[in-house]
Structure formats: C-alpha cells, structure tokens
Design an enzyme around this catalytic site. Structure first.
Site, mmCIF file in Angstrom:
data_model
loop_
_atom_site.group_PDB
_atom_site.id
_atom_site.type_symbol
_atom_site.label_atom_id
_atom_site.label_comp_id
_atom_site.label_asym_id
_atom_site.label_seq_id
_atom_site.Cartn_x
_atom_site.Cartn_y
_atom_site.Cartn_z
ATOM 1 N N GLY A 56 0.834 -1.192 0.000
ATOM 2 C CA GLY A 56 0.000 0.000 0.000
ATOM 3 C C GLY A 56 0.863 1.234 0.000
ATOM 4 O O GLY A 56 2.056 1.160 0.308
ATOM 5 N N CYS A 83 5.256 -6.120 1.469
ATOM 6 C CA CYS A 83 5.577 -4.689 1.398
ATOM 7 C C CYS A 83 4.951 -3.929 2.577
ATOM 8 O O CYS A 83 5.349 -4.140 3.707
ATOM 9 C CB CYS A 83 5.164 -4.138 0.037
ATOM 10 N N TYR A 84 3.958 -3.076 2.346
ATOM 11 C CA TYR A 84 3.337 -2.385 3.482
ATOM 12 C C TYR A 84 2.872 -3.396 4.525
ATOM 13 O O TYR A 84 3.003 -3.166 5.731
ATOM 14 C CB TYR A 84 2.143 -1.543 2.992
ATOM 15 N N HIS A 172 7.724 -7.938 -4.010
ATOM 16 C CA HIS A 172 6.414 -8.396 -4.489
ATOM 17 C C HIS A 172 6.519 -9.744 -5.201
ATOM 18 O O HIS A 172 6.910 -9.783 -6.371
ATOM 19 C CB HIS A 172 5.833 -7.352 -5.450
ATOM 20 N N GLU A 174 4.136 -11.418 -6.303
ATOM 21 C CA GLU A 174 3.022 -11.565 -7.251
ATOM 22 C C GLU A 174 3.334 -11.028 -8.636
ATOM 23 O O GLU A 174 2.627 -11.331 -9.584
ATOM 24 C CB GLU A 174 1.765 -10.879 -6.687
ATOM 25 N N ASP A 230 -16.481 -9.421 -23.150
ATOM 26 C CA ASP A 230 -16.801 -9.117 -21.753
ATOM 27 C C ASP A 230 -18.313 -9.065 -21.527
ATOM 28 O O ASP A 230 -18.841 -9.706 -20.623
ATOM 29 C CB ASP A 230 -16.167 -7.790 -21.321
ATOM 30 N N LYS A 372 -8.385 -9.783 -18.458
ATOM 31 C CA LYS A 372 -8.945 -10.211 -19.746
ATOM 32 C C LYS A 372 -8.722 -11.699 -20.027
ATOM 33 O O LYS A 372 -9.624 -12.401 -20.474
ATOM 34 C CB LYS A 372 -8.301 -9.378 -20.857
#
Ligand code: XMP
Length: 516
Positions: A56, A83-84, A172, A174, A230, A372
């Site tokens: 964050g 992280c945060y 990170h 991810e 979508d 997507k």
C-alpha cells in the site's frame, strides 16, 4: 456448491492487490479481497485458511496510516505480509521500521541468508531477481522472527516466525518480474497454510452464478451487449443465474466492424433463449456525427447518444433494478482499494458511464475482479466458440475513432473493408491470437499513386497492430514482413479508394492504442 478453502487478501491500497488474488486463483485456490478496514468479527466469520496483507502507499510511521487489528493474529491462521503488509506486521509486533528518503522502485538481487519453508526451492547459492516498490523498510525484526533474506539495500527483505506462522516479504512475489514468486506463494499456501487447491474457472462460474442469483432475487436486470467478449460473458452468466429476468440490449450504432452484428448477436440468438432487444440506431448516430472531426466531440456524441438510446429501450422494460456491465479489473483505474477500501477511485465505464445514476439502477459487475485472459477462460468454461473468445477488444465508440477526421458512410465502408482484410490475414496465421489488437485506421489525407497507367489520388490506411497484456502499456507487434506485405497488397488491390498503406510503429506510452 462445493466448499473451498478460502484465502483472504486484505487490501491496503496496493496497485498489485488484484495481482495477488490472481496468483492465488492460478494456484487453484479460492481467494477474496477485503478492505483492510474489515471488522474483526466479519473476518473471523469468513473462516479464512490464510490471510495475505497487501502492499500500500501509506507509511506505518504516519499517524493516520491503516493499522493492523491484533485480533487478526489471534485467528491462529498463517499470515503473509507483503511490502506495506510487512512493515505493518513489524511495526505492530515491536520491530522497527525506518522511513526512507526515496522510494526504491525496480529490480533488486535477493540473497537467502537463513533456511525457511517460505523460500523453499529457491537455490541459496544464487541471487534472485525480485521486484521492489517501497519507501520504508524494516530495520529490526520483531522478537521471534528470523531474517531469511536480504538485498544490497534492504537488510531485511524477508522474515519469518514459524512458531506463529507469520511471514513477510519486502518485495512483491506476485509480479512477473520477481523470479520464483510463484514458488514463494505456493510455499505459503500449500506448505505453510496447507490450503487445499481445487478451485477452477468452473468453480468461478458456479459461485458467481449462485451469488448473482442470491443478490438479484426476483428483480429484473438489463445488460448492454456490445458484441465483445466481456459483455457476452456477463450476459451468459446472468442468463444462467436468472434466465428471463435478464434483458440484453444491443445498440447497432452504425460504427461496427463488418459482420460484427451477425457474428456475435446472431450466435447468441441461435444458441440461447435470451430476451434480446436489437436497436437499429445507425442513422441516428451517423446524422449526429456528421461534420464532427474532433475526437473528444465524437466520443461525447457517441457516449451521450448511446445513453439516450439505451435509456429509451430500458424504459420500455418495467421494474428494472440492476444494470449489468462487463467491467474488468483494468477498468478499475488506479487499482486501489477494492470494495471501498481507503481510497477507491473508480473509472466510469467508457460506454455506459452515467447511466446507473440517471436511471436509478444499481450495478452488477461480475467480472470486476478478473483480467482479460481470465475472462477468456470463463468464456471457454461457458462453451463459447473460439471466434468469440479470441475476438480482439473493440472500443465502444467503434470505427468512429478509427476514421480520423470526418465520418461518412463512404469513409466507414472503406475502413470496414480494409479492416476486414487485416482481420482475415491475422486469422489466417496464429498471429491473431498472439497480438492484443490489430486493426486499420483511415487517415484524413489523400496521396498520389499510380495504378496501371493512371495517376491516382486516394486515401491512406494505417495499420495498428500491438502486443499488450492489459492495454495499459503496449508495443507494436514485430509482425513478419510477409504478412504485412500481404495485408498491404490486398488492401490496395481490393479496397477501392485506397492507394497507400502505412504501419504505425509507436509504443504506448507515449502513444495510445487507438488513434483518437
Ligand atoms: P487506448 O487508445 O487508450 O486504448 O490506448 C486502450 C484500450 O481501450 C480500448 N478503448 C476503448 N474501449 N471504449 C471502450 O470500450 C472506449 O471509448 C475506448 N477507447 C479505447 C482500446 O481499443 C484499447 O484496447
């Protein structure tokens, strides 16, 4: 419905929160994001098997920064702070966090310094590239924690307390730029939290349909079908959930690609018993666009007219309570704070922005958390054919923003024919699937050419073919020259009124994908 182990991600406002959720989904684990402000009882009631604290933008050293509910740690489930999230764990458990002068952003070399289940499988002899994006860092780990990795500028890049099953990473795991990020997340999920995998896109369909049914009850819903994947997926999920309580509205604005209406809407009509209203509004749109050259004015005219037409049709349906939209995660800009976290900033949808308030409708956005390529997986699950699943994105304002300058029926037709050739030639090889988007643009100028013995003075077509992951950034595709040559030859030979084809070789940023 089958019950899955649940992993809760608490969102502290990171641009990567959704990416964490995505990685957990990819591991076959059911995850949900909640704002960091979630009430402790609510969190407990969710019965999570593990909790991940996102990054964050705040600093734990600031008085009004989001805090950590101590009751979270009393749940007794494994916690991973990123992280945060790491700084917060450290700050709350008695460690020391140091304020940074500058933000560190980019790659760093991670060195393992103590064994840990979290980093199991990473070779200790070798440094690992990891992605950092932080200001503060932990200077002293809380009591009971072992420092397990460092980088040249961050002495505590990862720390672990096996006894309490609390783990933290300054980088990170991810993001794709972190080597072995997937191994680290898998270690946390499967070796530390013992979460059972098994969640799939089929589970997504099943649970989304059940949630929609519960949320909507016996109310009526309208959904704008654009012909794109979508809105098609949204319509089919709703159709599964509430059947005929759903009405889909397709507005033909006269700015569609060749055969677009037949290919998608025709398919839906043939295969599903949908309430589908098709509105022929081409003349209305084109007459309002006559003489309009300014891109913003085009977009506004189209957006406004779309709302009017949609509104008129929707007014014919009684007791509508919800408007369904195919908003995807990248449409939720600044990507901060999901479900009303600290600083939610949400972009209104390009096409139907303004409608919900005007019509007093609540929104239903079942794809809001997906990227997507995940929507494509849902579409496969729903049994949609390849030509719909792999259709390139197409903007709401349609060909209007690809006919640069004045929009006339004649100029639209030239573009439609040229565009068809681009589509056909990409489809003829596997390049159609490899590129993000490929299309033609009609330029507002004429150039001289020679055809046979005659001088010609005709239109120019530009080719825009790009690679991208999510349309936020893009680069021009290095398409084999033979394919480019075929596209160019065919356009010049087959499309009357065109004597020149040029290639757009700009990346985004600083250019955009569309020309207008
Ligand atoms: P740009 O041109 O901003 O486009 O780089 C990024 C992506 O968004 C699509 N796009 C739109 N989609 N309504 C839409 O539904 C719009 O007004 C719109 N404008 C751009 C574009 O095709 C690309 O995929």
């Amino acid at each position: 419905m089958e019950q899955f182990d649940r992993v809760v991600i608490l969102d502290f406002g990171s641009q990567y929160t959704q990416l964490i959720a995505r990685r957990v989904r990819e591991a076959g684990v059911f995850s949900e994001i909640y704002p960091c402000t979630i009430a402790p009882e609510e969190l407990k009631a969710l019965d999570p098997k593990a909790v991940i604290l996102s990054g964050g933008p705040a600093s734990v050293l600031d008085a009004d920064s989001p805090g950590l509910e101590r009751s979270l740690l009393d749940l007794g489930v494994p916690v991973l702070g990123i992280c945060y999230g790491m700084q917060l764990l450290s700050h709350s458990l008695g460690g020391k966090v140091t304020r940074a002068k500058d933000r560190e952003y980019g790659r760093a070399d991670l060195e393992l310094i103590a064994p840990s289940v979290l980093l199991d499988g990473l070779r200790s002899s070798h440094s690992h590239k990891v992605w950092m994006s932080h200001g503060d860092h932990v200077e002293t780990a809380p009591e009971g924690f072992t420092v397990i990795a460092r980088t040249p500028s961050v002495p505590i890049a990862a720390m672990a307390c096996d006894e309490k099953r609390i783990y933290a990473l300054q980088f990170h795991p991810e993001v794709a730029h972190t080597d072995d990020g997937e191994i680290i997340l898998h270690n946390f999920l499967f070796k530390i939290a013992n979460v059972k995998p098994g969640w799939t896109m089929a589970s997504f369909v099943e649970s989304t349909v059940a949630d929609l049914r519960e949320k909507i009850g016996d109310a009526r819903v309208i959904c704008g079908l654009s012909g794109g994947i979508d809105s098609t997926v949204v319509a089919l999920l709703l159709h599964k959930a509430i059947g005929k309580q759903l009405t889909c509205i397709f507005v033909d604005n006269g700015l569609l690609r060749m055969n677009e209406r037949e290919e998608v809407i025709g398919y839906l009509e043939r295969h599903f018993d949908l309430n589908l209203v098709t509105v022929d509004a081409a003349e209305r749109f084109l007459s309002l666009l006559a003489g309009v050259e300014d891109p913003e004015k085009k977009r506004k005219t189209i957006g406004y007219t779309f709302i009017e037409v949609f509104d008129e049709e929707a007014a014919k349906i009684t007791d509508v309570k919800y408007l369904a939209q195919g908003t995807l995660y990248p449409d939720v800009i600044e990507s901060v704070s999901f479900k009303g976290g600290p600083s939610a900033v949400i972009k209104s949808h390009h096409n139907v922005g303004g409608l919900p308030e005007k019509m007093n409708l609540s929104l239903v956005e079942p794809l809001r958390e997906l990227f997507k390529d995940e929507v494509r997986k849902v579409a496969m699950e729903l049994g949609l054919p390849d030509y719909i699943i792999w259709r390139h994105p197409f903007p709401g304002p349609g060909l209007a923003i690809r006919v640069i300058g004045e929009i006339t029926t004649e100029r639209l037709e030239i573009l439609r024919q040229a565009d068809r050739i681009v589509q056909q030639e990409l489809l003829a090889t596997d390049w159609y699937r490899k590129v993000w988007q490929g299309f033609a643009v009609l330029l507002p100028l004429k150039t001289v050419g020679v055809m046979g013995d005659d001088r010609t003075y005709e239109h120019v077509i530009a080719l825009r073919i790009v690679d991208s992951i999510d349309a936020m950034t893009a680069d021009w595709t290095r398409l084999p020259t033979e394919i480019l040559a075929r596209i160019s030859n065919r356009i010049i030979n087959e499309v009357k009124g065109v004597n020149r084809v040029v290639l757009d070789i700009s990346s985004k940023p600083p250019s955009t994908i569309e020309w207008e």
